[in-house]
Write an enzyme that holds these catalytic residues in place. Structure first.
Site, mmCIF file in Angstrom:
data_model
loop_
_atom_site.group_PDB
_atom_site.id
_atom_site.type_symbol
_atom_site.label_atom_id
_atom_site.label_comp_id
_atom_site.label_asym_id
_atom_site.label_seq_id
_atom_site.Cartn_x
_atom_site.Cartn_y
_atom_site.Cartn_z
ATOM 1 N N GLN A 129 9.466 -7.763 6.430
ATOM 2 C CA GLN A 129 8.747 -8.650 7.351
ATOM 3 C C GLN A 129 7.346 -8.993 6.836
ATOM 4 O OE1 GLN A 129 6.423 -7.723 11.424
ATOM 5 N NE2 GLN A 129 8.531 -6.962 11.457
ATOM 6 N N ASN A 130 6.631 -7.985 6.348
ATOM 7 C CA ASN A 130 5.218 -8.199 6.015
ATOM 8 C C ASN A 130 5.008 -9.239 4.924
ATOM 9 O OD1 ASN A 130 4.548 -6.328 7.961
ATOM 10 N ND2 ASN A 130 4.098 -4.662 6.543
ATOM 11 N N ASP A 133 0.055 -0.846 -4.855
ATOM 12 C CA ASP A 133 -1.249 -0.177 -4.873
ATOM 13 C C ASP A 133 -1.088 1.324 -4.651
ATOM 14 O OD1 ASP A 133 -4.373 -0.677 -4.488
ATOM 15 O OD2 ASP A 133 -3.755 0.828 -3.016
ATOM 16 N N HIS A 188 -12.447 4.438 -7.291
ATOM 17 C CA HIS A 188 -12.011 4.491 -5.888
ATOM 18 C C HIS A 188 -13.195 4.434 -4.917
ATOM 19 C CE1 HIS A 188 -8.382 6.130 -3.393
ATOM 20 N NE2 HIS A 188 -9.135 5.349 -2.647
ATOM 21 N N GLY A 205 -2.012 8.158 4.637
ATOM 22 C CA GLY A 205 -2.910 8.468 5.745
ATOM 23 C C GLY A 205 -3.562 9.816 5.561
ATOM 24 N N LYS A 242 11.871 -0.057 6.250
ATOM 25 C CA LYS A 242 12.457 -1.144 5.450
ATOM 26 C C LYS A 242 12.236 -2.515 6.096
ATOM 27 C CE LYS A 242 16.526 -2.334 2.770
ATOM 28 N NZ LYS A 242 17.651 -3.181 3.168
ATOM 29 N N LYS A 297 -6.168 4.325 -9.047
ATOM 30 C CA LYS A 297 -7.612 4.497 -8.858
ATOM 31 C C LYS A 297 -8.109 5.844 -9.372
ATOM 32 C CE LYS A 297 -6.978 1.848 -4.579
ATOM 33 N NZ LYS A 297 -5.762 2.382 -3.933
ATOM 34 N N ASN A 305 -14.775 0.078 -2.545
ATOM 35 C CA ASN A 305 -15.794 0.646 -1.648
ATOM 36 C C ASN A 305 -17.206 0.533 -2.217
ATOM 37 O OD1 ASN A 305 -13.981 1.629 0.507
ATOM 38 N ND2 ASN A 305 -13.186 2.950 -1.099
ATOM 39 N N GLY A 355 0.837 -1.199 0.000
ATOM 40 C CA GLY A 355 0.000 0.000 0.000
ATOM 41 C C GLY A 355 0.870 1.245 0.000
ATOM 42 N N THR A 356 0.342 2.351 -0.530
ATOM 43 C CA THR A 356 1.134 3.597 -0.561
ATOM 44 C C THR A 356 0.318 4.831 -0.165
ATOM 45 O OG1 THR A 356 0.691 4.083 -2.894
ATOM 46 C CG2 THR A 356 2.607 2.677 -2.423
ATOM 47 N N LYS A 407 0.684 -1.089 4.085
ATOM 48 C CA LYS A 407 1.575 0.035 3.789
ATOM 49 C C LYS A 407 2.609 0.147 4.898
ATOM 50 C CE LYS A 407 2.582 4.436 5.179
ATOM 51 N NZ LYS A 407 2.722 4.943 6.558
HETATM 52 N N1 LIG Z 1 -9.496 1.820 -1.625
HETATM 53 C C1 LIG Z 1 -9.494 2.583 -0.567
HETATM 54 O O1 LIG Z 1 -10.403 3.391 -0.344
HETATM 55 C C2 LIG Z 1 -8.366 2.487 0.404
HETATM 56 C C3 LIG Z 1 -8.518 3.012 1.701
HETATM 57 C C4 LIG Z 1 -7.461 2.869 2.604
HETATM 58 C C5 LIG Z 1 -6.302 2.224 2.213
HETATM 59 N N2 LIG Z 1 -6.155 1.733 0.937
HETATM 60 C C6 LIG Z 1 -4.909 1.047 0.496
HETATM 61 O O2 LIG Z 1 -4.563 0.070 1.457
HETATM 62 C C7 LIG Z 1 -3.243 0.314 1.927
HETATM 63 C C8 LIG Z 1 -3.067 -0.182 3.345
HETATM 64 O O3 LIG Z 1 -3.971 0.421 4.232
HETATM 65 P P1 LIG Z 1 -3.549 1.552 5.288
HETATM 66 O O4 LIG Z 1 -2.356 2.285 4.778
HETATM 67 O O5 LIG Z 1 -4.773 2.307 5.593
HETATM 68 O O6 LIG Z 1 -3.209 0.758 6.633
HETATM 69 P P2 LIG Z 1 -2.345 -0.536 7.060
HETATM 70 O O7 LIG Z 1 -1.509 -1.004 5.922
HETATM 71 O O8 LIG Z 1 -3.279 -1.491 7.694
HETATM 72 O O9 LIG Z 1 -1.434 0.066 8.209
HETATM 73 C C9 LIG Z 1 -0.380 0.950 7.944
HETATM 74 C C10 LIG Z 1 0.313 1.305 9.265
HETATM 75 O O10 LIG Z 1 0.873 0.121 9.840
HETATM 76 C C11 LIG Z 1 2.243 0.337 10.154
HETATM 77 N N3 LIG Z 1 2.925 -0.950 9.930
HETATM 78 C C12 LIG Z 1 3.019 -1.612 8.738
HETATM 79 N N4 LIG Z 1 3.639 -2.793 8.907
HETATM 80 C C13 LIG Z 1 3.961 -2.882 10.229
HETATM 81 C C14 LIG Z 1 4.614 -3.861 11.014
HETATM 82 N N5 LIG Z 1 5.058 -4.995 10.467
HETATM 83 N N6 LIG Z 1 4.784 -3.622 12.329
HETATM 84 C C15 LIG Z 1 4.335 -2.469 12.904
HETATM 85 N N7 LIG Z 1 3.697 -1.512 12.201
HETATM 86 C C16 LIG Z 1 3.512 -1.706 10.876
HETATM 87 C C17 LIG Z 1 2.716 1.426 9.226
HETATM 88 O O11 LIG Z 1 3.766 2.147 9.836
HETATM 89 P P3 LIG Z 1 5.071 2.734 9.083
HETATM 90 O O12 LIG Z 1 4.709 3.179 7.710
HETATM 91 O O13 LIG Z 1 5.472 3.857 9.958
HETATM 92 O O14 LIG Z 1 6.100 1.634 9.081
HETATM 93 C C18 LIG Z 1 1.457 2.281 9.086
HETATM 94 O O15 LIG Z 1 1.340 3.184 10.162
HETATM 95 C C19 LIG Z 1 -3.095 1.821 1.738
HETATM 96 O O16 LIG Z 1 -1.763 2.246 1.839
HETATM 97 C C20 LIG Z 1 -3.718 2.003 0.391
HETATM 98 O O17 LIG Z 1 -2.815 1.606 -0.630
HETATM 99 C C21 LIG Z 1 -7.194 1.845 0.051
#
Ligand SMILES: NC(=O)c1ccc[n+]([C@@H]2O[C@H](COP(=O)([O-])OP(=O)(O)OC[C@H]3O[C@@H](n4cnc5c(N)ncnc54)[C@H](OP(=O)(O)O)[C@@H]3O)[C@@H](O)[C@H]2O)c1
Ligand SMILES: *[C@@H]1O[C@H](CO)[C@@H](O)[C@H](O)[C@H]1NC(C)=O
Ligand SMILES: *[C@@H]1O[C@H](CO)[C@@H](O)[C@H](O)[C@H]1NC(C)=O
Length: 331
Positions: A288-289, A72, A139, A43, A283, A106, A178, A39-40, A279
């Site tokens: 890890q993920n 993404d 989107h 926030g 590094k 998107k 969505n 993810g990119t 996201k």
């Molecule tokens: N279609 C839509 O409407 C929509 C909506 C929301 C999101 N998305 C997509 O989905 C992606 C992922 O969702 P998201 O960014 O909302 O949230 P997420 O990936 O669930 O969480 C991201 C957060 O988790 C932290 N993190 C990641 N891996 C970690 C690990 N192994 N240990 C500890 N912390 C970790 C990151 O911190 P650091 O970056 O500081 O490491 C960041 O703060 C987005 O980036 C986007 O591409 C799409």
């Protein structure tokens, strides 16, 4: 002969998912999609301000080096330029071939008119500096002018523009994000091309079993966004249900596999046939993920994870609650 083929098939499925490389799904349009991505989205405005130029580019480069083949992004994230820079550098280095990458972007709400879709995608491609994307998603089902007021464009009309983008080869596959089940049913019954992918929020607190089952029946692949939901205390709202990352039961399960709690959470989503797109700009976490394809949870553990589903949404898009196309529960 048939039985032998079946055994070979089952064996190859189970090894491909445990062998350490990322397996793929076959989409309903015949293309392959990696079952894990990066993810990119940086926030909300309040949190994204701290991100420095180049951080997203670095994360995408680390990701490709770590074996990610699926990235993404979205025009509204303002990360397409850095995603594109990273990809083009890795292509130039010969680290990866374009056909082995799967890039998603998107369409934003302000380009929902049928004739606005292809130009919006061309603009994204210019920013990405790519000839095509692998997947283009609507989107949100909501149409909005740049100044924020709604305009009355039905997503069926937007979808016709998406079909044009696919026919032009600018997007190899098309899908939606969505959308709720009723919207998908309407789209499928009224359009010549079915969405290949649905991207929605999926995490421990929002597992969406009915929507996933509907998509399985329709042969629509489900990408799960915000895969970590509320497991990190610094990100969780105060009303968010458990568990958190330090939950003793989860820590114990993670230890059993020599994995972290974020890893077993992502693994659970993969086992639900969801494509997680976590996201991170860190590094070690990028690496890890994705390191979750060499073990499998037990049925008992999956049952425990299932119990965390509380139909709790982190991304509710409440600012659009008055739109006729608001997709979620209104309470
Ligand atoms: N279609 C839509 O409407 C929509 C909506 C929301 C999101 N998305 C997509 O989905 C992606 C992922 O969702 P998201 O960014 O909302 O949230 P997420 O990936 O669930 O969480 C991201 C957060 O988790 C932290 N993190 C990641 N891996 C970690 C690990 N192994 N240990 C500890 N912390 C970790 C990151 O911190 P650091 O970056 O500081 O490491 C960041 O703060 C987005 O980036 C986007 O591409 C799409
Ligand atoms: C928003 O933009 C649209 C289209 O340009 C325009 O018709 C409308 O009056 C604007 N609304 C406001 C509140 O500025
Ligand atoms: C446990 O995982 C770490 C990090 O991936 C690895 O370096 C270590 O070798 C693993 N230990 C065992 C016993 O597999």
């Amino acid at each position: 002969m048939f039985a032998l083929k079946l055994i070979v098939l089952i064996f190859s499925i189970s090894t491909s998912i445990a062998s350490g490389t990322v397996p793929t799904f076959k989409l309903n349009d015949g293309r392959d999609m990696p079952r894990f991505g990066l993810g990119t989205w940086l926030g909300s405005m309040e949190t994204s301000g701290d991100v420095k130029k180049g951080e997203v580019e670095d994360s995408v480069k680390w990701a490709i080096d770590a074996g990610y083949r699926h990235i993404d992004t979205a025009s509204i994230y303002d990360t397409e330029d850095e995603v594109g820079k990273a990809i083009n550098k890795k292509l130039a280095e010969g680290a990866v071939k374009r056909e082995d990458l799967f890039v998603t972007t998107k369409l934003w709400n302000d380009a929902h008119a049928r004739e606005a879709v292809v130009p919006a995608l061309r603009k994204s491609l210019e920013t990405l500096n790519l000839d095509y994307v692998d997947l283009y998603l609507i989107h949100w089902p909501i149409a909005q002018y740049k100044n924020g007021t709604y305009y009355d464009v039905d997503y069926l009309e937007t979808w016709e523009g998406m079909i044009e983008a696919k026919k032009l080869g600018l997007a190899k596959s098309i899908g939606v994000s969505n959308f709720n089940q009723q919207m998908l049913e309407r789209l499928i019954s009224k359009s010549s091309i079915k969405p290949a992918v649905l991207q929605v929020e999926i995490n421990l607190n929002l597992q969406q079993p009915a929507l996933r089952e509907y998509c399985r029946q329709q042969n629509i692949v489900v990408t799960g966004y915000t895969p970590f939901g509320s497991i990190f205390p610094n990100k969780a709202r105060s009303d968010a249900p458990p568990p958190r990352v330090d939950d003793p039961t989860l820590v114990q399960i993670a230890n059993k596999y020599n994995k972290t709690v974020p890893q077993i959470v992502l693994r659970y989503l993969v086992e639900l046939n969801v494509i997680p797109i976590p996201k991170t700009l860190t590094k070690s976490r990028v690496e890890q993920n994705i390191d979750i394809f060499d073990f499998e949870l037990t049925q008992e553990e999956r049952d425990l994870f299932k119990g965390y589903d509380k139909n709790y949404r982190t991304i509710a898009g409440k600012e659009w609650i008055d739109s006729p196309y608001y997709p979620f529960e209104k309470n």
